[in-house]
Scaffold this motif. Structure first.
Motif, PDB file in Angstrom:
ATOM      1  N   PRO A 148       0.807  -1.234   0.000  1.00  0.00           N
ATOM      2  CA  PRO A 148       0.000   0.000   0.000  1.00  0.00           C
ATOM      3  C   PRO A 148       0.836   1.278   0.000  1.00  0.00           C
ATOM      4  N   LEU A 149       2.069   1.213   0.502  1.00  0.00           N
ATOM      5  CA  LEU A 149       2.932   2.402   0.475  1.00  0.00           C
ATOM      6  C   LEU A 149       3.296   2.783  -0.960  1.00  0.00           C
ATOM      7  N   ASP A 150       3.242   1.798  -1.864  1.00  0.00           N
ATOM      8  CA  ASP A 150       3.530   2.057  -3.279  1.00  0.00           C
ATOM      9  C   ASP A 150       2.239   2.091  -4.097  1.00  0.00           C
ATOM     10  N   ASN A 151       1.125   2.351  -3.442  1.00  0.00           N
ATOM     11  CA  ASN A 151      -0.185   2.400  -4.114  1.00  0.00           C
ATOM     12  C   ASN A 151      -0.561   1.085  -4.778  1.00  0.00           C
ATOM     13  N   PHE A 152      -0.096  -0.035  -4.220  1.00  0.00           N
ATOM     14  CA  PHE A 152      -0.461  -1.329  -4.774  1.00  0.00           C
ATOM     15  C   PHE A 152      -1.325  -2.046  -3.745  1.00  0.00           C
ATOM     16  N   GLY A 153      -2.628  -1.866  -3.860  1.00  0.00           N
ATOM     17  CA  GLY A 153      -3.573  -2.428  -2.887  1.00  0.00           C
ATOM     18  C   GLY A 153      -4.094  -3.784  -3.310  1.00  0.00           C
TER      19      GLY A 153
END
Lengths: 244, 200
Positions: free
Chosen positions: B115-120
């Motif tokens: 999620p820190l890399d916008n990968f949810g």
């Protein structure tokens, strides 16, 4: 260039090449440090597994005077939070702590008390169930206070007139009196229960083990989420994953 | 913002520098090799790239890379259809296949929960895995995501998703590498090996 030693929490990391990594480390001694770890992706290197996200490690690095990336030369694991690997809300909350430390602070601006509080918070996550949100809220208030962004909770954030619950303005920076509320576009209702919880946590961050209704937990999450978004200048990436 | 390279040669060099492990000097060397060497090599490379882009896509079952509708592993009747090994990327699948000991099927998630890399989780193919499991033929799901915090978080997410099914969920063992010595192992390897010890 000088050789430095520190205790660090890994808050960001990305692969740089087939063997190297760029890491953002939140250190007790120097605050945020961004460094290149040459060979950091190799299993047999001076970094072992210390560069995994949210690992506490003892590091040695060469501080660059030019303002570019520092060079990490050694990292040894000090502590890993296995509780974040067995509880999904704890995993998300841990990532949110990393995002706040990484993106709300500046390079070389140390806050040792905040570093210690971050580690205590990460240790306490896991198996808390609905209390995970309140534990996180307590950390957020400590972080905001340490960085000078504490929300005003006892007096109107605009005119300083004594006021309690009623409404909260993220842009104004805290609770609002009935007059100032009308001038703040992002003012939102703040219930007495949510207000008293915020005050209690701001006064004593250890008071997070409180029985609260789902409605108040959700309300608190929304207020703090908006407040942090305003300070950060954008919506935190982890916000959609957090529960009240 | 950097301006776009003017000529075809510069464009090729610029495109090559976007590949992993290739810097400007390597890109320049490869470009000149392709231009001054055997032109057939360049044409062959161009054709291979075109084929890969046009023909290769995710398998409709497991999301491994394939040229057909279903990959060669999913269509192999000799594979054990009751076991599915869940990996992050097709590259991880290839590494496990290289070990040549696993005879079950796979499921490629398409990344890890970061999620820190916008990968949810919505970007993972976990829902498709759940649908495969709900068909009832799978008895065991082996979570083979990387042993990093994000890999473990991904395994946790998938495990929670499958919690209400009857499938057995296992995680790859971790610890000492075979053929190595205790002297060369790091503290985490030793901790994992001790935690995961089994009857002998």
């Amino acid at each position: 260039m000088s050789l430095e030693q520190a205790t660090a929490l890994v808050v960001r990391g990305s692969d740089w090449s087939e063997s190297s990594r760029i890491v953002t480390l939140w250190t007790r001694e120097f605050g945020r440090v961004r460094a290149l770890a040459k060979g950091g992706r190799r299993l047999k290197s001076n970094f072992e597994v210390a560069l995994d996200l949210l690992t506490v490690c003892n590091i040695v690095f060469i501080r660059k005077s030019s303002g570019g990336l520092d060079l990490l030369t050694e990292a040894q694991v000090e502590e890993r939070f296995t509780n974040l690997r067995t509880d999904l809300p704890a995993f998300y909350a841990g990532c949110y702590v990393a995002e706040l430390l990484s993106d709300l602070t500046e390079d070389y601006d140390p806050h040792p008390a905040l570093f210690d509080e971050a580690l205590t918070t990460l240790r306490e996550f896991g198996g808390l169930g609905k209390l995970t949100g309140l534990r996180l809220l307590s950390f957020e208030l400590t972080l905001l206070g340490e960085l000078g962004y504490s929300p005003a909770l006892r007096g109107c954030a605009v005119c300083q007139k004594p006021v309690e619950a009623g409404s909260f303005g993220a842009t104004a920076g805290g609770v609002l009196c009935p007059t100032c509320r009308l001038k703040e576009r992002d003012a939102r209702p703040l219930s007495p229960g949510a207000w008293s919880t915020l005050v209690a946590l701001q006064d004593d961050p250890t008071q997070w083990r409180r029985e609260l209704s789902d409605r108040i937990r959700t309300e608190l999450r929304q207020h703090l989420g908006l407040y942090v978004s305003t300070r950060l200048g954008r919506r935190p990436r982890l916000l959609p994953y957090l529960t009240g | 913002m950097a301006s776009e390279p003017a000529g075809a040669v510069e464009r090729l060099a610029a495109a090559l520098t976007r590949l992993p492990g290739i810097g400007p000097k390597s890109a320049e060397r490869i470009t000149h090799f392709l231009l001054t060497g055997d032109r057939d090599v360049a044409a062959m490379l161009a054709a291979a790239l075109k084929d890969v882009i046009e023909k290769v896509h995710p398998c409709r079952e497991c999301f491994n890379l394939t040229e057909g509708a279903v990959c060669r592993i999913c269509s192999d009747a000799r594979r054990d259809g009751s076991t599915v090994c869940v990996v992050e990327t097709p590259r991880d699948l290839a590494m496990l296949e290289r070990a040549a000991t696993y005879r079950g099927l796979y499921h490629v998630l398409g990344g890890r929960l970061a999620p820190l890399d916008n990968f949810g989780p919505e970007k993972l193919t976990a829902d498709a895995l759940l649908r495969r499991v709900q068909r009832g033929e799978i008895r065991e799901v082996i979570l083979a995501t990387n042993p990093t915090l994000e890999g473990d978080g991904t395994a946790l997410y998938v495990s929670n998703l499958l919690a209400n099914t009857q499938v057995r969920i296992t995680r790859l063992a971790r610890g000492l590498p075979s053929g190595s010595t205790l002297e060369l192992a790091n503290a985490q390897m030793l901790t994992d090996a001790l935690d995961g010890r089994r009857a002998f």
